[in-house]
Design a protein around this motif. Structure first.
Motif, PDB file in Angstrom:
ATOM      1  N   GLY A  56       0.780  -1.231   0.000  1.00  0.00           N
ATOM      2  CA  GLY A  56       0.000   0.000   0.000  1.00  0.00           C
ATOM      3  C   GLY A  56       0.813   1.282   0.000  1.00  0.00           C
ATOM      4  O   GLY A  56       0.241   2.365   0.061  1.00  0.00           O
ATOM      5  N   LYS A  57       2.137   1.184  -0.085  1.00  0.00           N
ATOM      6  CA  LYS A  57       2.984   2.382  -0.070  1.00  0.00           C
ATOM      7  C   LYS A  57       3.720   2.524  -1.398  1.00  0.00           C
ATOM      8  O   LYS A  57       4.228   1.540  -1.947  1.00  0.00           O
ATOM      9  N   LEU A  58       3.759   3.758  -1.897  1.00  0.00           N
ATOM     10  CA  LEU A  58       4.472   4.038  -3.140  1.00  0.00           C
ATOM     11  C   LEU A  58       5.964   3.848  -2.923  1.00  0.00           C
ATOM     12  O   LEU A  58       6.555   4.474  -2.038  1.00  0.00           O
ATOM     13  N   LYS A  59       6.581   2.989  -3.728  1.00  0.00           N
ATOM     14  CA  LYS A  59       8.003   2.684  -3.565  1.00  0.00           C
ATOM     15  C   LYS A  59       8.864   3.231  -4.692  1.00  0.00           C
ATOM     16  O   LYS A  59      10.020   3.579  -4.480  1.00  0.00           O
ATOM     17  N   ALA A  60       8.315   3.282  -5.910  1.00  0.00           N
ATOM     18  CA  ALA A  60       9.109   3.711  -7.063  1.00  0.00           C
ATOM     19  C   ALA A  60       8.189   4.076  -8.223  1.00  0.00           C
ATOM     20  O   ALA A  60       6.981   3.837  -8.185  1.00  0.00           O
ATOM     21  N   ILE A  61       8.795   4.650  -9.251  1.00  0.00           N
ATOM     22  CA  ILE A  61       8.099   5.011 -10.492  1.00  0.00           C
ATOM     23  C   ILE A  61       8.840   4.342 -11.644  1.00  0.00           C
ATOM     24  O   ILE A  61      10.070   4.380 -11.702  1.00  0.00           O
ATOM     25  N   THR A  62       8.091   3.721 -12.541  1.00  0.00           N
ATOM     26  CA  THR A  62       8.684   3.188 -13.763  1.00  0.00           C
ATOM     27  C   THR A  62       8.157   4.018 -14.928  1.00  0.00           C
ATOM     28  O   THR A  62       6.939   4.180 -15.076  1.00  0.00           O
ATOM     29  N   ALA A  63       9.082   4.574 -15.712  1.00  0.00           N
ATOM     30  CA  ALA A  63       8.715   5.402 -16.865  1.00  0.00           C
ATOM     31  C   ALA A  63       9.030   4.644 -18.148  1.00  0.00           C
ATOM     32  O   ALA A  63      10.155   4.152 -18.317  1.00  0.00           O
ATOM     33  N   TYR A  64       8.031   4.542 -19.024  1.00  0.00           N
ATOM     34  CA  TYR A  64       8.185   3.870 -20.307  1.00  0.00           C
ATOM     35  C   TYR A  64       8.146   4.926 -21.410  1.00  0.00           C
ATOM     36  O   TYR A  64       7.132   5.585 -21.601  1.00  0.00           O
ATOM     37  N   PHE A  65       9.230   5.080 -22.112  1.00  0.00           N
ATOM     38  CA  PHE A  65       9.333   6.047 -23.207  1.00  0.00           C
ATOM     39  C   PHE A  65       9.344   5.288 -24.532  1.00  0.00           C
ATOM     40  O   PHE A  65       9.945   4.219 -24.633  1.00  0.00           O
ATOM     41  N   SER A  66       8.687   5.842 -25.544  1.00  0.00           N
ATOM     42  CA  SER A  66       8.783   5.247 -26.883  1.00  0.00           C
ATOM     43  C   SER A  66       8.720   6.333 -27.941  1.00  0.00           C
ATOM     44  O   SER A  66       8.051   7.346 -27.778  1.00  0.00           O
ATOM     45  N   ASN A  67       9.466   6.077 -28.995  1.00  0.00           N
ATOM     46  CA  ASN A  67       9.515   6.992 -30.128  1.00  0.00           C
ATOM     47  C   ASN A  67       8.370   6.622 -31.053  1.00  0.00           C
ATOM     48  O   ASN A  67       8.458   5.646 -31.790  1.00  0.00           O
ATOM     49  N   VAL A  68       7.297   7.390 -31.003  1.00  0.00           N
ATOM     50  CA  VAL A  68       6.082   7.041 -31.767  1.00  0.00           C
ATOM     51  C   VAL A  68       6.282   7.149 -33.269  1.00  0.00           C
ATOM     52  O   VAL A  68       5.592   6.498 -34.026  1.00  0.00           O
ATOM     53  N   VAL A  69       7.244   7.937 -33.711  1.00  0.00           N
ATOM     54  CA  VAL A  69       7.479   8.105 -35.152  1.00  0.00           C
ATOM     55  C   VAL A  69       8.064   6.835 -35.748  1.00  0.00           C
ATOM     56  O   VAL A  69       7.658   6.400 -36.808  1.00  0.00           O
ATOM     57  N   THR A  70       9.016   6.201 -35.046  1.00  0.00           N
ATOM     58  CA  THR A  70       9.657   5.008 -35.600  1.00  0.00           C
ATOM     59  C   THR A  70       8.973   3.718 -35.192  1.00  0.00           C
ATOM     60  O   THR A  70       9.372   2.661 -35.615  1.00  0.00           O
ATOM     61  N   GLU A  71       7.929   3.777 -34.348  1.00  0.00           N
ATOM     62  CA  GLU A  71       7.231   2.576 -33.909  1.00  0.00           C
ATOM     63  C   GLU A  71       6.604   1.839 -35.090  1.00  0.00           C
ATOM     64  O   GLU A  71       6.576   0.635 -35.099  1.00  0.00           O
ATOM     65  N   GLY A  72       6.081   2.540 -36.067  1.00  0.00           N
ATOM     66  CA  GLY A  72       5.404   1.917 -37.181  1.00  0.00           C
ATOM     67  C   GLY A  72       6.332   1.389 -38.248  1.00  0.00           C
ATOM     68  O   GLY A  72       5.911   0.703 -39.159  1.00  0.00           O
ATOM     69  N   ARG A  73       7.603   1.657 -38.157  1.00  0.00           N
ATOM     70  CA  ARG A  73       8.551   1.224 -39.189  1.00  0.00           C
ATOM     71  C   ARG A  73       9.079  -0.157 -38.953  1.00  0.00           C
ATOM     72  O   ARG A  73       9.220  -0.661 -37.926  1.00  0.00           O
TER      73      ARG A  73
END
Length: 73
Positions: A56-73
């Motif tokens: 029940g306690k916040l321990k960390a943050i996970t950030a997911y980054f993606s390049n949306v321009v090259t995702e479709g290639r």
């Protein structure tokens, strides 16, 4: 020897290697800075944030980054 680096440096270095980046961050990270990091990229990257809780306690943050321009290639 590894030198301490800030998140901006690490993000920009990782962008040169891949089109998806995952960062495991402390719980007190400023989410506005993460958003700014994505928006200042050219082209802008997308961001998804996951809050990691344990007992029940916040321990960390996970950030997911993606390049949306090259995702479709």
């Amino acid at each position: 020897m590894l030198k301490p680096r800030d998140g901006y440096f690490l993000f920009n270095t990782a962008k040169q290697i891949g089109r998806r980046i995952i960062m495991f961050l402390p719980r007190n990270i400023d989410l506005n800075q993460l958003a700014e990091l994505c928006l200042t990229s050219n082209p802008p990257w997308s961001l998804e944030v996951e809050k990691n809780f344990m007992n029940g306690k916040l321990k960390a943050i996970t950030a997911y980054f993606s390049n949306v321009v090259t995702e479709g290639r």
